[in-house]
Design an enzyme around this catalytic site. Structure first.
Site, PDB file in Angstrom:
ATOM      1  N   GLU A 137       0.894  -1.178   0.000  1.00  0.00           N
ATOM      2  CA  GLU A 137       0.000   0.000   0.000  1.00  0.00           C
ATOM      3  C   GLU A 137       0.927   1.222   0.000  1.00  0.00           C
ATOM      4  O   GLU A 137       1.020   1.929  -0.987  1.00  0.00           O
ATOM      5  CB  GLU A 137      -0.902  -0.025   1.247  1.00  0.00           C
ATOM      6  CG  GLU A 137      -1.800   1.200   1.385  1.00  0.00           C
ATOM      7  CD  GLU A 137      -2.604   1.235   2.703  1.00  0.00           C
ATOM      8  OE1 GLU A 137      -2.251   0.521   3.661  1.00  0.00           O
ATOM      9  OE2 GLU A 137      -3.589   2.014   2.759  1.00  0.00           O
ATOM     10  N   ASP A 189     -12.035   1.375   4.596  1.00  0.00           N
ATOM     11  CA  ASP A 189     -12.596   2.065   5.770  1.00  0.00           C
ATOM     12  C   ASP A 189     -13.619   3.079   5.259  1.00  0.00           C
ATOM     13  O   ASP A 189     -13.357   4.288   5.232  1.00  0.00           O
ATOM     14  CB  ASP A 189     -11.473   2.784   6.543  1.00  0.00           C
ATOM     15  CG  ASP A 189     -10.411   1.818   7.019  1.00  0.00           C
ATOM     16  OD1 ASP A 189     -10.646   1.109   8.009  1.00  0.00           O
ATOM     17  OD2 ASP A 189      -9.352   1.744   6.366  1.00  0.00           O
TER      18      ASP A 189
HETATM   19  N1  HPA Z   1      -3.881  -0.039   5.885  1.00  0.00           N
HETATM   20  C1  HPA Z   1      -3.329  -0.404   7.042  1.00  0.00           C
HETATM   21  N2  HPA Z   1      -3.998  -0.478   8.167  1.00  0.00           N
HETATM   22  C2  HPA Z   1      -5.296  -0.190   8.158  1.00  0.00           C
HETATM   23  C3  HPA Z   1      -5.927   0.189   7.003  1.00  0.00           C
HETATM   24  C4  HPA Z   1      -5.191   0.252   5.797  1.00  0.00           C
HETATM   25  O1  HPA Z   1      -5.679   0.566   4.704  1.00  0.00           O
HETATM   26  N3  HPA Z   1      -7.225   0.423   7.345  1.00  0.00           N
HETATM   27  C5  HPA Z   1      -7.363   0.154   8.655  1.00  0.00           C
HETATM   28  N4  HPA Z   1      -6.188  -0.212   9.167  1.00  0.00           N
HETATM   29 ZN    ZN Z   2      -7.029  -2.052   4.939  1.00  0.00          ZN
END
Ligand code: HPA
Ligand code: ZN
Length: 340
Positions: A204, A283
């Site tokens: 990510e 989220d």
């Molecule tokens: N990435 C990492 N941790 C998280 C995320 C995410 O997108 N959403 C909630 N905790």
């Molecule tokens: Zn996530």
């Protein structure tokens, strides 16, 4: 409503990357704060929404963990989950695999059995009401030590039989950079021995090496996000060959500035390169939309064809941790969308 929106609305889908704590809408945050006698550092729902201006993952996580502090009782977790199911149903989500973060709650003194009971209660009601299908994936917080993840897993194991219908796997979330997959090699090996399914956030904000680490060291069966895999051509070939699913979250990537503009999102390139890409909301209360909003955002910005939208929905069911007997009717329904 446009034809495209209508098509997306009718498409059956599975959601595989959804943090239940990230579905806490500001209105519910205020209701639960009041119910639990907690004072929030915001004057109004609008003030909460106005604070949702993130510059990266950590700036979001700070607010996300602060917001989760209103969740205290099994009833709170039940109401949160029931509200998510309502939103998911409205988007024709048929099956959802929900992440939850026990450590966020147990460190505040919330008993782990209350977290399980609340979430599972709502999911079982949903199943009884209209067949809404779901599973639970317990996530470890990667900014904390591996020993804490081990303790969380051990604390959850006595609940395994009671929640055998729902709790099927473990995941890894929270701040990625500086917390590589290798840090959790031991606890993932233990989860694997126990027969739990394995997923991990990787690629990510973290580099392609973290995706490799999640595959090789953790033996993750799906990669959550994974969009930075594109920077590594041999990793791309590997992901194509293995068809390891990527649970991509377009609006999340935009809000957390993984991409600056949706038209630059690499979802279409990953899909057209033959990877098993899925669309998810991550989220949704924080990132501006649930499942269909994510589909619409990429369909419009990236000019996805109907065949590509069907492939994304198909992939979501192929990547789901369900039996083939459960999967097939959904796949048939998805395929029927092209004959409409
Ligand atoms: N990435 C990492 N941790 C998280 C995320 C995410 O997108 N959403 C909630 N905790
Ligand atoms: Zn996530």
């Amino acid at each position: 409503m446009s034809d495209l929106h209508e098509f997306i609305r009718h498409l059956p889908k599975a959601e595989l990357h959804l943090h239940i704590e990230g579905s806490l809408e500001p209105e519910m945050m205020f209701d639960l704060a009041q119910r639990n006698g907690i004072t929030l550092p915001y004057a109004s729902v609008d003030a909460v929404r106005a604070a949702y201006n993130f510059c990266d993952l950590q700036s979001f996580l700070d607010l996300y963990y602060a917001g989760a502090a209103v969740l205290r009782t099994a009833r709170d977790f039940h109401d949160l989950t029931a509200a998510y199911v309502q939103r998911a149903r409205a988007d024709n989500v048929r099956h959802a695999e929900l992440f939850f973060d026990p450590q966020t709650h147990t460190e505040r003194g919330v008993p782990l059995p209350d977290v399980f009971a609340g979430i599972a209660g709502a999911l079982r009601e949903a199943k009884a009401e209209d067949g809404f299908s779901s599973r639970l994936i317990l996530c470890f917080l990667r900014h904390l030590p591996e020993a804490d993840a081990f303790a969380t897993l051990e604390a959850a194991l006595p609940l395994r039989d009671e929640y055998a219908d729902l709790w099927i796997g473990v995941g890894l979330d929270s701040g990625e950079v500086g917390n590589p997959p290798e840090k959790f090699a031991g606890v993932f090996a233990r989860a694997r021995e126990l027969g739990l399914r394995l997923v991990a956030h990787a690629g990510e904000e973290g580099p392609p090496a973290y995706v490799r680490g999640a595959l090789d060291t953790l033996r993750a069966e799906r990669i959550d996000h994974g969009v930075r895999a594109e920077e590594d051509a041999s990793l791309m070939r590997r992901l194509k060959e293995s068809q390891t699913p990527l649970t991509v979250c377009p609006l999340s990537n935009l809000k957390l500035k993984v991409v600056d503009d949706m038209r630059e999102h690499n979802l279409a390139r990953l899909l057209r390169a033959g990877l098993c890409v899925t669309v998810n909301s991550d989220d949704p209360a924080y990132f501006g939309g649930y499942m269909n909003a994510n589909f619409i955002a990429v369909a419009e910005a990236l000019s996805l064809s109907r065949e590509e939208l069907v492939t994304l929905a198909r992939n979501s069911f192929l990547a789901a941790f369900v039996s083939d007997a459960e999967r097939q009717p959904w796949l048939d329904e998805v395929d029927a969308m092209l004959r409409r």
